[in-house]
Write a protein that holds these residues in place. Structure first.
Motif, PDB file in Angstrom:
ATOM      1  N   LEU A 209       0.829  -1.214   0.000  1.00 14.26           N
ATOM      2  CA  LEU A 209       0.000   0.000   0.000  1.00 14.26           C
ATOM      3  C   LEU A 209       0.860   1.259   0.000  1.00 14.26           C
ATOM      4  O   LEU A 209       0.531   2.258  -0.650  1.00 14.26           O
ATOM      5  N   ASP A 234      -4.924   8.639  -0.061  1.00 16.44           N
ATOM      6  CA  ASP A 234      -5.525   8.280  -1.336  1.00 16.44           C
ATOM      7  C   ASP A 234      -6.286   9.491  -1.865  1.00 16.44           C
ATOM      8  O   ASP A 234      -6.149  10.598  -1.339  1.00 16.44           O
ATOM      9  N   ILE A 239      -5.079   8.503   5.450  1.00 12.58           N
ATOM     10  CA  ILE A 239      -5.439   7.282   6.180  1.00 12.58           C
ATOM     11  C   ILE A 239      -4.282   6.956   7.114  1.00 12.58           C
ATOM     12  O   ILE A 239      -3.129   6.921   6.690  1.00 12.58           O
ATOM     13  N   LEU A 241      -2.585   4.154   8.854  1.00 10.27           N
ATOM     14  CA  LEU A 241      -2.505   2.691   8.810  1.00 10.27           C
ATOM     15  C   LEU A 241      -1.755   2.173  10.032  1.00 10.27           C
ATOM     16  O   LEU A 241      -0.711   2.724  10.389  1.00 10.27           O
ATOM     17  N   LEU A 354      -8.741  -0.256  -0.655  1.00 15.50           N
ATOM     18  CA  LEU A 354      -9.028   1.040  -0.028  1.00 15.50           C
ATOM     19  C   LEU A 354     -10.423   1.560  -0.366  1.00 15.50           C
ATOM     20  O   LEU A 354     -11.104   2.108   0.528  1.00 15.50           O
ATOM     21  N   ARG A 358     -13.175   2.496   2.469  1.00 12.08           N
ATOM     22  CA  ARG A 358     -13.912   3.768   2.503  1.00 12.08           C
ATOM     23  C   ARG A 358     -15.419   3.517   2.563  1.00 12.08           C
ATOM     24  O   ARG A 358     -16.144   4.202   3.289  1.00 12.08           O
TER      25      ARG A 358
END
Length: 457
Positions: A209, A234, A239, A241, A354, A358
């Motif tokens: 990612l 993104d 985000i 992680l 992803l 979302r």
């Protein structure tokens, strides 16, 4: 996302790097143990030092090892972190004195053209402070004697870090602050945790990612020991992680370090908004996977099931059906959980993850208007009337949504608190189907109404 000055803590194993990291960030964020080599992946945190916001990176111990070994991969990760640094804190153990390994890596650091602040840690008392002077021989300037465990010398260190950051970083930070004043403050990042059993490919997934070898990976199970947080962006925004240590059955956990790792993983799960439960698709759904999924549901988090190593599955149709059937039977409370198939190693199919995360986040935040909810509720009552309890039919009056994250509904009625579990499941399944809430936890709370004509005893 603004770029903060980067301060990297480096040194051989067991010199107190993680303890120093925790002191600087102001909380117990990194695992600490007397066992050497606990830290394997880079751990990041933010700290405010003398009014300056900086990013602190804790690294694995620097050791001489072949590149293809675990310790070789750990060293490569640490060296990569040093390459990003605006300032390196090179730690030695003042009680042990300067070792050949310290001298070797100090010589390597001098060739990196990075500002270095030499830290003589574990310098408790006058004797250790005197021994710290031996560190002058490393050629990295005046050693700063301190004790991260006891907090001695930390305030002085914070000032030294702020003073030694390069001027161009300060200027860049000033420009960032000006930009932030002109623009509206962005919303916080979506918090996403990657969990699963050992060797399911969680760290490989995070690396793919990010597009870089951020986490230590390999065939050895249980490589990740601590929960590692990184930022990704993104097209919809940032985000956060979090990669976590593998979760095994309690009966198999007998080492204190693994207990700490599991606790950190569970804490990361609780702090997340969306949890990506990663499975090895070649092994199917294990009972421990279901236990983790039930924990996610109990904590009220949104969940995405990630089937990794899909490229190695021979009969994909049969595997998908077997997994769906197992989820339908054993995880009915999260019916409709989204499933994504991919290969973290090759990246095939990963583009779906992803967007699915979302979407799960949006469902987790769903709200239903009271009018819409009660029109549905009346239809449900007409379809199946409430059952008899003690010979009397329950009178259910109306429903409202109390909150989202996860969707939580309150049902009011006379003796509503006595509603049988089967009827509650009927209502929850109806909510999930009618208002398009697949896979997310749904809470149904019951509120009975008091009869004013019944005297309380």
């Amino acid at each position: 996302m603004s770029k903060l000055p980067v301060v990297v803590i480096a040194g051989r194993p067991n010199v107190g790097k993680s303890t120093l990291f925790n002191r600087l960030v102001g909380r117990r964020q990194a695992l600490v143990s007397d066992m050497p080599g606990v830290t394997r992946d880079r751990k990041e945190g933010e700290a405010k030092l003398r009014g300056r916001q900086v990013r602190i990176i804790d690294t694995a111990g620097l050791e001489e090892a072949a590149p293809d070994t675990l310790f070789g991969r750990m060293r490569a990760s640490s060296e990569s972190a040093v390459g990003q640094a605006d300032l390196v804190l090179f730690c030695i153990d003042a009680r042990a004195g300067v070792t050949p390994a310290d001298a070797h890596f100090a010589a390597w650091l001098r060739k990196q053209n990075k500002p270095v602040l030499l830290i003589a840690n574990k310098a408790e008392g006058a004797a250790a402070t005197a021994e710290a002077l031996e560190a002058y021989s490393l050629g990295l300037g005046t050693p700063l004697a301190l004790s991260a465990e006891h907090g001695e010398g930390i305030a002085h260190l914070m000032g030294e870090i702020a003073d030694r950051l390069p001027e161009e970083v300060r200027a860049s930070k000033a420009r960032v602050l000006e930009d932030e004043e002109e623009n509206e403050r962005p919303a916080g990042p979506l918090r996403m945790a990657i969990v699963g059993r050992p060797n399911a490919g969680k760290s490989t997934l995070l690396n793919r990612l990010l597009g870089e070898e951020r986490m230590i990976t390999g065939p050895e199970p249980g490589l990740t020991r601590d929960s590692i947080s990184v930022m990704l962006e993104d097209e919809h925004g940032p985000i956060q992680l979090v990669d976590t240590a593998g979760l095994r059955r309690k009966a198999r956990i007998d080492q204190p370090l693994e207990r700490m790792s599991v606790s950190a993983s569970i804490e990361a799960l609780k702090m997340a908004e969306v949890v990506v439960l990663t499975l090895d698709a070649t092994l199917g759904v294990h009972e421990q996977d279901l236990q983790i999924a039930r924990l996610i549901e109990r904590e009220g988090r949104a969940c995405v099931l990630a089937l990794n190593k899909w490229d190695a599955v021979e009969d994909r149709t049969a595997t998908r059906k077997a997994i769906s059937d197992r989820l339908e039977i054993s995880l009915a409370q999260m019916r409709g959980i989204p499933v994504v198939t991919f290969s973290a190693l090759t990246g095939a199919g990963l583009h779906k993850l992803l967007p699915t995360v979302r979407r799960a986040y949006e469902i987790w935040n769903s709200r239903v208007t009271t009018g819409e909810l009660n029109r549905w509720f009346e239809e449900m009552l007409e379809r199946h009337a409430p059952p008899l309890v003690d010979g009397k039919r329950l009178k259910l009056r109306y429903m409202t949504q109390a909150k989202s994250r996860p969707p939580t509904f309150i049902l009011f009625g006379t003796r509503a608190e006595m509603l049988p579990d089967a009827y509650k499941r009927y209502l929850v399944n109806g909510l999930r189907e009618t208002f398009h809430l697949p896979g997310t936890p749904i809470r149904l709370q019951l509120r009975g109404t008091k009869n004013p004509y019944v005297e309380s005893k």
